[in-house]
Design an enzyme around this catalytic site. Sequence first.
Site, PDB file in Angstrom:
ATOM      1  N   ASN A  63       0.860  -1.179   0.000  1.00  0.00           N
ATOM      2  CA  ASN A  63       0.000   0.000   0.000  1.00  0.00           C
ATOM      3  C   ASN A  63       0.896   1.228   0.000  1.00  0.00           C
ATOM      4  OD1 ASN A  63      -2.433   1.551   0.285  1.00  0.00           O
ATOM      5  ND2 ASN A  63      -1.959   1.820   2.464  1.00  0.00           N
ATOM      6  N   HIS A 110       0.757   5.165   1.442  1.00  0.00           N
ATOM      7  CA  HIS A 110      -0.003   5.973   2.392  1.00  0.00           C
ATOM      8  C   HIS A 110       0.593   7.380   2.437  1.00  0.00           C
ATOM      9  CE1 HIS A 110      -2.548   6.819   5.842  1.00  0.00           C
ATOM     10  NE2 HIS A 110      -1.500   7.423   6.370  1.00  0.00           N
ATOM     11  N   SER A 147       4.623   6.924   2.399  1.00  0.00           N
ATOM     12  CA  SER A 147       5.262   5.660   2.788  1.00  0.00           C
ATOM     13  C   SER A 147       4.681   4.516   1.978  1.00  0.00           C
ATOM     14  CB  SER A 147       4.990   5.365   4.273  1.00  0.00           C
ATOM     15  OG  SER A 147       5.384   6.429   5.106  1.00  0.00           O
ATOM     16  N   ASP A 160      -2.678   0.529   8.216  1.00  0.00           N
ATOM     17  CA  ASP A 160      -1.518   1.387   7.924  1.00  0.00           C
ATOM     18  C   ASP A 160      -0.353   1.091   8.877  1.00  0.00           C
ATOM     19  OD1 ASP A 160      -2.942   2.674   5.861  1.00  0.00           O
ATOM     20  OD2 ASP A 160      -3.819   4.096   7.279  1.00  0.00           O
TER      21      ASP A 160
HETATM   22  C1  GAR Z   1      -2.773   9.027  -2.601  1.00  0.00           C
HETATM   23  O1  GAR Z   1      -2.294  10.184  -1.945  1.00  0.00           O
HETATM   24  C2  GAR Z   1      -2.614   7.816  -1.708  1.00  0.00           C
HETATM   25  O2  GAR Z   1      -1.419   7.836  -0.956  1.00  0.00           O
HETATM   26  C3  GAR Z   1      -3.812   7.930  -0.825  1.00  0.00           C
HETATM   27  O3  GAR Z   1      -4.843   8.369  -1.677  1.00  0.00           O
HETATM   28  C4  GAR Z   1      -4.287   9.098  -2.764  1.00  0.00           C
HETATM   29  C5  GAR Z   1      -4.738   8.447  -4.054  1.00  0.00           C
HETATM   30  O4  GAR Z   1      -4.373   9.221  -5.176  1.00  0.00           O
HETATM   31  N1  GAR Z   1      -4.133   6.702  -0.194  1.00  0.00           N
HETATM   32  C6  GAR Z   1      -4.711   6.606   0.986  1.00  0.00           C
HETATM   33  O5  GAR Z   1      -5.061   7.568   1.633  1.00  0.00           O
HETATM   34  C7  GAR Z   1      -4.924   5.191   1.474  1.00  0.00           C
HETATM   35  N2  GAR Z   1      -5.619   5.186   2.735  1.00  0.00           N
HETATM   36  P1  GAR Z   1      -4.441   8.595  -6.642  1.00  0.00           P
HETATM   37  O6  GAR Z   1      -5.825   7.953  -6.809  1.00  0.00           O
HETATM   38  O7  GAR Z   1      -4.274   9.781  -7.541  1.00  0.00           O
HETATM   39  O8  GAR Z   1      -3.341   7.607  -6.776  1.00  0.00           O
END
Ligand code: GAR
Length: 210
Positions: free
Chosen positions: A107, A109, A136, A145
């Site tokens: 994942n 985060h 991360s 997480d």
């Molecule tokens: C990213 O910032 C990712 O790290 C976060 O959501 C966004 C997705 O952006 N993920 C989380 O918060 C997981 N709990 P994207 O759809 O443009 O890749």
Amino acid sequence: TPRIVVLVSGEGSNLEAILDAVRDGRLQARVAAVISNRPEANALRRAAGHGIAGEALDHRAYVSREAFDEALARAIDAHRPELVVLAGFMRILTPAFVNHYLGRMLNIHPSLLPAYPGLHTHARALADGAERHGASVHFVTAELDGGPVVLQGWVPIRTGDTPENLASRVLEVEHCLYPLAIGWFVAGRLRLDGKRATLDGIPLERPWQL
Ligand code: GAR
């Protein structure tokens, strides 16, 4: 070529970074499938732009979290991936699902874990007056997480930052981190060994810093 399945829920910019890295030969993997729990996710359009027919598996059509996760696992396993990649996949996963993919699911985060697990990480970092923030990549374990972090990158927080511009600065880092960590895994260099991650057989006492 190692096969990966990417799970998405939203914008899909991390998916795009992965697909670009594959296309350019910076990541020796094949994206076997892109699966979204939201049929309207822009990530599915991005997948189509790279010639991948994304699959939508709407969680609202299932009676329980367990039933959705079972259907999701069937959809993933049909592609026989070496690695499952969560890229902005905004669902909490059941223990059974997590255990099924233990050691073969990553994942990303948007915080410097262990700081700020969960949601609204950018606003929380700003509210705390943090000087640094970042992202991360970690192995997914039963703790939300909380799995071993393998790779981090940071950005400075500047006066006047908003959650929105901080998020976009962190996303640029994410787009570098994720193809790199996925590349380590598919090359057989990155493993989950008990509660620790190892890179080239050496335990990562601290995450690798980009
Ligand atoms: C990213 O910032 C990712 O790290 C976060 O959501 C966004 C997705 O952006 N993920 C989380 O918060 C997981 N709990 P994207 O759809 O443009 O890749």
